[in-house]
Design a protein around this motif. Structure first.
Motif, short mmCIF file in Angstrom:
data_model
loop_
_atom_site.label_atom_id
_atom_site.label_comp_id
_atom_site.label_asym_id
_atom_site.label_seq_id
_atom_site.Cartn_x
_atom_site.Cartn_y
_atom_site.Cartn_z
N ALA A 53 -34.15 47.51 -11.42
CA ALA A 53 -33.26 48.55 -10.86
C ALA A 53 -33.17 48.37 -9.35
O ALA A 53 -33.64 49.21 -8.58
N SER A 89 -36.23 64.91 -3.44
CA SER A 89 -34.79 65.08 -3.31
C SER A 89 -34.37 66.51 -2.94
O SER A 89 -33.22 66.75 -2.61
N ARG A 103 -38.36 50.15 -12.99
CA ARG A 103 -38.10 49.93 -11.56
C ARG A 103 -39.07 48.92 -10.99
O ARG A 103 -38.69 48.01 -10.24
N GLY A 118 -31.67 53.10 -8.32
CA GLY A 118 -32.72 53.66 -9.15
C GLY A 118 -32.55 53.50 -10.65
O GLY A 118 -33.43 53.81 -11.42
N TYR A 119 -31.38 53.01 -11.09
CA TYR A 119 -31.17 52.76 -12.52
C TYR A 119 -30.92 51.27 -12.76
O TYR A 119 -30.65 50.51 -11.84
N CYS A 120 -30.99 50.86 -14.04
CA CYS A 120 -30.97 49.44 -14.38
C CYS A 120 -29.59 48.99 -14.85
O CYS A 120 -29.05 49.56 -15.82
N ASP A 162 -37.65 59.10 -14.29
CA ASP A 162 -38.62 59.71 -13.39
C ASP A 162 -37.85 60.65 -12.48
O ASP A 162 -36.65 60.47 -12.26
N ALA A 169 -40.65 54.40 -14.01
CA ALA A 169 -41.29 53.48 -13.07
C ALA A 169 -41.45 52.08 -13.63
O ALA A 169 -41.28 51.08 -12.92
N GLN A 187 -32.75 62.06 -10.16
CA GLN A 187 -33.54 61.27 -11.12
C GLN A 187 -33.29 59.77 -10.96
O GLN A 187 -32.35 59.35 -10.29
N MET A 188 -34.16 59.01 -11.60
CA MET A 188 -34.06 57.53 -11.57
C MET A 188 -34.74 56.99 -12.83
O MET A 188 -35.39 57.72 -13.56
N LYS A 214 -37.08 62.42 -8.81
CA LYS A 214 -37.18 62.17 -7.37
C LYS A 214 -37.70 63.46 -6.73
O LYS A 214 -36.94 64.37 -6.42
#
Lengths: 425, 91
Positions: free
Chosen positions: A296, A143, A291, A300-302, A138, A288, A284-285, A140
């Motif tokens: 995450a 940002s 998250r 924002g990341y896993c 996704d 959804a 970015q992340m 941001k």
């Protein structure tokens, strides 16, 4: 010790695993259920290999709302006029027909990890024994000051496929000679590390070959350096003269704001007014769905276990591709496809008694700089000290011969066809 | 001994099938011939193994294949040779 290492196949022991590969874990029991969310290089590959290698013991459902996959990889070649948009499209028909995968043409809206089920937009509940998440990224939208989702038409990102990619090409076509394109590059970590710089190359190629030689491309980067920089920059000078200008934070002193209505970009040192086209590639992340499932918690990341691609937060869930933290591996289609094969091996081992081998990874990213002039970067990776670590890397060198660059581009084109076949057929 | 020979062959096939997944990211399983990346389906096994070994020793040029082959054991290479050697190119 992980499942992978415990069940390591060695020598003639492989025959036992091979025999059990074709049998359900427990005879007479219903098939194990695997749900895969996301039909890109990570998810579609995982679905295929789990269905193929599960020996009939695993029922695989692929959740993907789009009828057709539109690849982000090679979309810069569409921008540069080297591919048609239709060449980026892939269907799921072969996966369902050949491997018996059930395609759920729905959006996954929520994951209930407590009861192990995926909830779809139409209210369907899909229970799983193992879940593979490959939702991509996704954006941001907050940002870049002044930019937002409402501004993505005026200042497109082109970092997700479809209309956005086509907008990038349309805006490029409308740039007048003498016009300025400003690209705001993303901070790490993001999808396709060399992508912004390949795209800038394509901008310059199109401008130059359409006689707009006085136009220029300014890249405002929040990073001090970028992927393949040592090869891109001398190539830009060789191919495009001074048309592409890359500015590091110490030079532009930060991106202060953009005004989508006026086409203005303000940095600490300079204001770019009446830009012909502003390409904002934001931070970015993970998608959804990952998250919101609590996978995450930071950044924002896993986080994943590097030996298995399992989420560190849930051993029944695998996270692949751009959404995961893959250590030294970049966020690329190649990486996602490669990680999916590790996940598939682990799933088949756990649910169908399939063989387990030592985990290792590989990646290569090609970038087109000019016609018949591509460069590449890649490497081999292994789980080490709790992360995926590079064990051998390679990169194109500045000043390589035209023949080497031509061959690299031929590889690039052949790779696209091969990996597309590997993912979707 | 016959049984063990069959067991080894089956184990080799499982290994070759597993390792082949790394190859098919770039080489089409159909054996389709395309410019840029050669088909690797249906080769004589000894030739397949010799080429991989040559990459592994970094004698044969090619950054990607050198990095791939560097981590393959001789057993890995012969397993791959048997796996791809048994396939027929599809037009």
């Amino acid at each position: 010790m992980t499942q992978t290492r415990r069940h390591l196949v060695a020598g003639s022991g492989a025959i036992l695993a091979a025999a059990s590969l074709c049998m359900p874990a427990v005879l007479g029991q219903a098939k194990a259920r695997v749900v895969v969310v996301g039909g890109g290089p990570g998810g579609a590959t995982a679905a295929k290999y789990i269905a193929r290698d599960g020996g009939g013991a695993i029922a695989v459902t692929l959740v993907e709302e789009n009828e057709t996959y539109q690849s982000c990889f090679h979309s810069n070649l569409y921008v540069g006029g080297f591919k048609s948009y239709e060449q980026l499209l892939h269907r799921y028909d072969a996966l369902t027909a050949t491997y018996g995968i059930t395609l759920a043409r729905q959006r996954a809206v929520r994951i209930d990890r407590d009861t192990k089920a995926v909830l779809l937009a139409d209210g369907t509940r899909l229970p799983y024994d193992r879940l593979v998440l490959s939702p991509g990224i996704d954006l941001k939208y907050d940002s870049v000051p002044g930019w937002s989702q409402d501004a993505e038409e005026a200042m497109p990102h082109g970092w997700k496929p479809g209309r956005q990619t086509q907008l990038i090409r349309q805006k490029l076509e409308a740039v007048p000679d003498g016009g300025t394109i400003v690209m705001i590059a993303p901070p790490n970590p993001y999808r396709c590390p060399p992508g912004p710089y390949e795209r800038a190359s394509m901008f310059a190629h199109v401008l130059r070959t359409t006689g707009r030689t006085k136009a220029r491309v300014v890249i405002l980067d929040p990073k001090d350096s970028f992927s393949k920089q040592g090869v891109f920059m001398p190539d830009w000078e060789k191919r495009y003269g001074s048309m592409i200008e890359w500015l590091a934070p110490r030079v532009h002193d930060g991106i202060k704001s953009v005004d989508p209505a006026k086409g203005t970009v303000v940095t600490g040192f300079e204001t770019y007014e009446n830009c012909a086209f502003v390409n904002v590639i934001p931070a970015q992340m993970a998608g959804a769905i990952a998250r919101e499932a609590g996978l995450a918690p930071a950044g924002g990341y896993c986080a994943i276990d590097p030996a298995t691609m399992k989420s560190t937060a849930d051993p029944a869930v695998f996270v692949l591709g751009d959404a995961c933290i893959a250590g030294d591996m970049p966020k690329s289609a190649f990486s996602a496809n490669n990680q999916a094969k590790v996940a598939a091996m682990v799933v088949c081992s756990e649910l169908a008694g399939g063989p387990a081998f030592p985990t290792r990874y590989f990646n290569t990213c090609w970038s087109l700089v000019a016609p018949d002039d591509a460069i590449k970067v890649g490497g081999r990776y292994e789980p080490r000290d709790g992360r995926i670590a590079a064990t051998e890397t390679f990169i194109s060198q500045p000043g390589e011969s035209d023949e080497v660059r031509r061959q690299t581009q031929a590889e690039n084109m052949a790779w696209y066809d091969a990996i597309s076949a590997d993912i979707f057929t | 001994m016959f049984w063990w020979g069959r067991a080894e062959a089956a184990g080799n096939e499982v290994l070759g099938r597993h390792l082949s997944a790394e190859c098919t990211a770039c080489h089409q399983l159909s054996g389709k011939s395309v410019t840029g990346i050669p088909p690797i389906v249906g080769w004589p096994e000894d030739q397949f193994t010799a080429v991989l070994a040559s990459y592994g020793r970094k004698e044969r040029g090619g950054q990607v294949m050198q990095a791939i082959a560097a981590k393959l054991s001789h057993g890995d290479m012969t397993a791959l040779a048997a796996y791809f050697g048994a396939l027929s190119p599809k037009p």
